[in-house]
Write a protein that holds these residues in place. Structure first.
Motif, mmCIF file in Angstrom:
data_model
loop_
_atom_site.group_PDB
_atom_site.id
_atom_site.type_symbol
_atom_site.label_atom_id
_atom_site.label_comp_id
_atom_site.label_asym_id
_atom_site.label_seq_id
_atom_site.Cartn_x
_atom_site.Cartn_y
_atom_site.Cartn_z
ATOM 1 N N HIS A 57 -113.020 -20.302 -6.059
ATOM 2 C CA HIS A 57 -111.976 -19.680 -5.255
ATOM 3 C C HIS A 57 -112.176 -20.058 -3.784
ATOM 4 O O HIS A 57 -113.287 -20.408 -3.355
ATOM 5 C CB HIS A 57 -112.005 -18.153 -5.402
ATOM 6 N N ARG A 58 -111.083 -19.963 -3.010
ATOM 7 C CA ARG A 58 -111.177 -20.260 -1.589
ATOM 8 C C ARG A 58 -112.243 -19.413 -0.907
ATOM 9 O O ARG A 58 -112.984 -19.888 -0.040
ATOM 10 C CB ARG A 58 -109.831 -20.014 -0.914
ATOM 11 N N ASP A 59 -112.334 -18.141 -1.296
ATOM 12 C CA ASP A 59 -113.297 -17.253 -0.661
ATOM 13 C C ASP A 59 -114.730 -17.688 -0.924
ATOM 14 O O ASP A 59 -115.616 -17.456 -0.089
ATOM 15 C CB ASP A 59 -113.090 -15.818 -1.131
ATOM 16 N N LEU A 62 -115.290 -20.318 1.693
ATOM 17 C CA LEU A 62 -115.451 -19.698 3.009
ATOM 18 C C LEU A 62 -116.818 -19.049 3.146
ATOM 19 O O LEU A 62 -117.473 -19.163 4.195
ATOM 20 C CB LEU A 62 -114.355 -18.660 3.249
ATOM 21 N N THR A 63 -117.254 -18.385 2.099
ATOM 22 C CA THR A 63 -118.571 -17.740 2.148
ATOM 23 C C THR A 63 -119.674 -18.767 2.349
ATOM 24 O O THR A 63 -120.598 -18.550 3.153
ATOM 25 C CB THR A 63 -118.823 -16.937 0.856
ATOM 26 N N TYR A 124 -109.764 -12.273 3.630
ATOM 27 C CA TYR A 124 -111.150 -12.598 3.275
ATOM 28 C C TYR A 124 -112.073 -11.467 3.682
ATOM 29 O O TYR A 124 -112.037 -10.994 4.816
ATOM 30 C CB TYR A 124 -111.596 -13.885 3.970
ATOM 31 N N GLN A 125 -112.908 -11.048 2.747
ATOM 32 C CA GLN A 125 -113.912 -10.025 3.002
ATOM 33 C C GLN A 125 -115.280 -10.637 2.743
ATOM 34 O O GLN A 125 -115.594 -11.002 1.612
ATOM 35 C CB GLN A 125 -113.697 -8.807 2.092
ATOM 36 N N ALA A 126 -116.091 -10.768 3.782
ATOM 37 C CA ALA A 126 -117.405 -11.402 3.625
ATOM 38 C C ALA A 126 -118.279 -10.577 2.694
ATOM 39 O O ALA A 126 -118.400 -9.364 2.870
ATOM 40 C CB ALA A 126 -118.078 -11.559 4.980
#
Length: 239
Positions: A57-59, A62-63, A124-126
């Motif tokens: 996933h994109r997240d 990003l993570t 987005y939630q880190a």
């Protein structure tokens, strides 16, 4: 039996690194909010299958970029601090050295700096995985402040935080507990120092001071020294 990774594992690691490199480039052109797996695949010549295999996933992507950015920026600070300690520098000079190192990293890697210290990415939630890397920066500062306290390099504050400590237990644990009076609020002051440093970098990296400051590098050193006064630490200014 010889130790080491298999060729397939090496290929996977290499593909993952290449995908992240492409994503970092896109951070500077698209911004984190527009980053997508399709965009990464197209820009880097990767197959969508390969990108999804590394980052479903994109997240997830990003993570990985957030973790890398925190680790890289902290590593620059840690390296600068080790060099300052090896040179016998006092705590104030160590603080200036790590602040300068973070500033240089921020200008050299502006898209990554923006990712971790700029506006939140919509949707987005880190995750918790980002907390240990993010903690490395304040840990460097805490180590310097602790060294200054132990070496008697701090001036007692004129104003104390009223009431009990304002911090969570984990923040106090990072510093090693509550210092004795007259430095019982030193950890709170350290967070002021930390937030002031990041805020100063945000102003400089995003050109908020360019129309009012003629020499931003010298101004940065001055601002670090002024902020350090809040914890009673003298920071040398100059070359």
């Amino acid at each position: 039996m010889e130790s080491g990774t298999s060729p397939a594992a090496d290929e996977t690691v290499g593909a993952t690194a290449a995908i992240k490199d492409t994503a970092r480039r896109l951070l500077g052109t698209l911004g984190a909010g527009q980053l997508s797996l399709d965009a990464v695949a197209e820009a880097g010549g990767h197959s969508r299958t390969a990108v999804e295999a590394a980052f479903p996933h994109r997240d997830d992507l990003l993570t990985a970029l957030v973790i890398d950015a925190y680790n890289a920026s902290a590593a620059a600070m840690e390296e600068a601090d080790r060099a300052a300690v090896d040179a016998g520098a006092p705590a104030g000079a160590r603080l200036l050295a790590v602040a300068r190192a973070l500033r240089q990293w921020s200008f050299d890697h502006t898209p990554e700096f923006t990712l971790i210290y700029g506006s939140p990415v919509p949707g987005y939630q880190a995750p918790q995985d980002t907390v240990p890397p993010a903690s490395r920066t304040p840990a460097v500062l805490a180590g310097i402040v602790r060294a200054a306290l132990e070496a008697g390099e701090l001036t007692p504050p004129r104003r104390a935080v009223p009431g009990p400590p304002l911090l969570r237990p984990e923040a106090l644990a990072l510093f090693g507990g509550v210092p004795e009076a007259p430095y019982a609020d030193l950890v709170e002051r350290g967070i002021v120092l930390w937030s002031g440093l990041i805020g100063l970098l945000v102003f400089q990296v995003f050109s908020r001071t360019h129309d009012s400051v003629s020499d931003e590098r010298t101004f940065f050193d001055f601002a670090v020294a002024v902020t350090a006064e809040s914890i009673g630490l003298e920071v040398p200014t100059g070359p």
